[in-house]
Design a protein around this motif. Structure first.
Motif, PDB file in Angstrom:
ATOM      1  N   UNK A  48      75.088   5.071  59.818  1.00 28.89           N
ATOM      2  CA  UNK A  48      73.630   5.129  59.926  1.00 28.89           C
ATOM      3  C   UNK A  48      73.186   6.175  60.942  1.00 28.89           C
ATOM      4  N   UNK A  49      72.135   6.915  60.578  1.00 33.75           N
ATOM      5  CA  UNK A  49      71.585   7.918  61.490  1.00 33.75           C
ATOM      6  C   UNK A  49      70.064   7.832  61.598  1.00 33.75           C
ATOM      7  N   UNK A  50      69.460   6.886  60.886  1.00 36.17           N
ATOM      8  CA  UNK A  50      68.010   6.714  60.959  1.00 36.17           C
ATOM      9  C   UNK A  50      67.221   7.740  60.166  1.00 36.17           C
ATOM     10  N   UNK A  51      67.894   8.623  59.473  1.00 36.76           N
ATOM     11  CA  UNK A  51      67.205   9.672  58.713  1.00 36.76           C
ATOM     12  C   UNK A  51      67.155   9.316  57.230  1.00 36.76           C
ATOM     13  N   UNK A  52      66.326  10.052  56.516  1.00 35.37           N
ATOM     14  CA  UNK A  52      66.248   9.927  55.068  1.00 35.37           C
ATOM     15  C   UNK A  52      66.740  11.235  54.457  1.00 35.37           C
ATOM     16  N   UNK A  53      67.434  11.127  53.330  1.00 34.87           N
ATOM     17  CA  UNK A  53      67.967  12.298  52.642  1.00 34.87           C
ATOM     18  C   UNK A  53      67.460  12.352  51.214  1.00 34.87           C
ATOM     19  N   UNK A  54      67.241  13.551  50.720  1.00 35.45           N
ATOM     20  CA  UNK A  54      67.046  13.788  49.298  1.00 35.45           C
ATOM     21  C   UNK A  54      68.400  14.272  48.803  1.00 35.45           C
ATOM     22  N   UNK A  55      68.978  13.575  47.817  1.00 35.94           N
ATOM     23  CA  UNK A  55      70.340  13.808  47.370  1.00 35.94           C
ATOM     24  C   UNK A  55      70.384  14.287  45.927  1.00 35.94           C
ATOM     25  N   UNK A  56      71.324  15.173  45.650  1.00 37.07           N
ATOM     26  CA  UNK A  56      71.645  15.574  44.282  1.00 37.07           C
ATOM     27  C   UNK A  56      73.097  15.218  44.044  1.00 37.07           C
ATOM     28  N   UNK A  57      73.357  14.546  42.937  1.00 35.42           N
ATOM     29  CA  UNK A  57      74.716  14.141  42.594  1.00 35.42           C
ATOM     30  C   UNK A  57      74.871  14.156  41.088  1.00 35.42           C
ATOM     31  N   UNK A  58      75.708  15.086  40.614  1.00 32.87           N
ATOM     32  CA  UNK A  58      75.997  15.114  39.180  1.00 32.87           C
ATOM     33  C   UNK A  58      74.722  15.047  38.332  1.00 32.87           C
TER      34      UNK A  58
END
Length: 162
Positions: A27-37
């Motif tokens: 955990x880092x407290x951040x939010x990510x926008x992810x691309x996967x396949x």
């Protein structure tokens, strides 16, 4: 691979996960926008380690600075806490389809994710500048009450805003 983004405070990253059970995402407290396949997901702020699991796979993403993703993505952080949500649950399906196609066609999905985030940031209001000061103060180890005083807020108001 990880590098600072042109979007202030954000980090662009890419990774091929060969052994998904090798270790947890901390955990880092951040939010990510992810691309996967060819999928676009939003990872909410984690409060505990998250085991990725699954098959070996390629990932790219942009980790937003604390407090900025809710403005850019249009959803409060608490609604995504400890969750991975398909972007189609947050944005119109046609928009997400166009973005997925655009990223999939790119020779560098991470760079394309960064460009997408920059475009989105240009279309949305500026994140609350108080949050940048809040994160910096708390990152140095200052107590919440002292940080609230420095920002001209009560501790309770500070908790509500963050």
């Amino acid at each position: 691979m990880e590098r600072a983004s042109r979007l202030p405070g954000a980090v662009v990253w890419s990774r091929t996960v060969e052994n998904p059970t090798a270790g947890p995402v901390l955990p880092d407290g951040c939010m990510d926008l992810l691309w996967n396949e060819s999928r676009l997901l939003v990872a909410g702020p984690d409060t505990r380690a998250h085991a990725p699991g699954g098959e070996p796979t390629r990932w790219a993403g942009i980790r937003f600075a604390p407090g900025t993703a809710p403005t850019y993505l249009g959803v409060p952080a608490h609604e995504l806490r400890d969750r991975r949500v398909d972007l189609t649950d947050l944005w119109p399906i046609a928009t997400v389809r166009r973005l997925r196609t655009r990223i999939a066609k790119s020779p560098d999905p991470a760079a394309e994710m960064e460009q997408l985030a920059l475009e989105r940031a240009a279309q949305t209001p500026t994140p609350d500048p108080l949050l940048r000061h809040l994160v910096a103060a708390l990152d140095t180890g200052r107590p919440v009450a002292a940080t609230a005083d420095e920002l001209g807020l009560g501790a309770r108001q500070l908790h509500r805003r963050s």
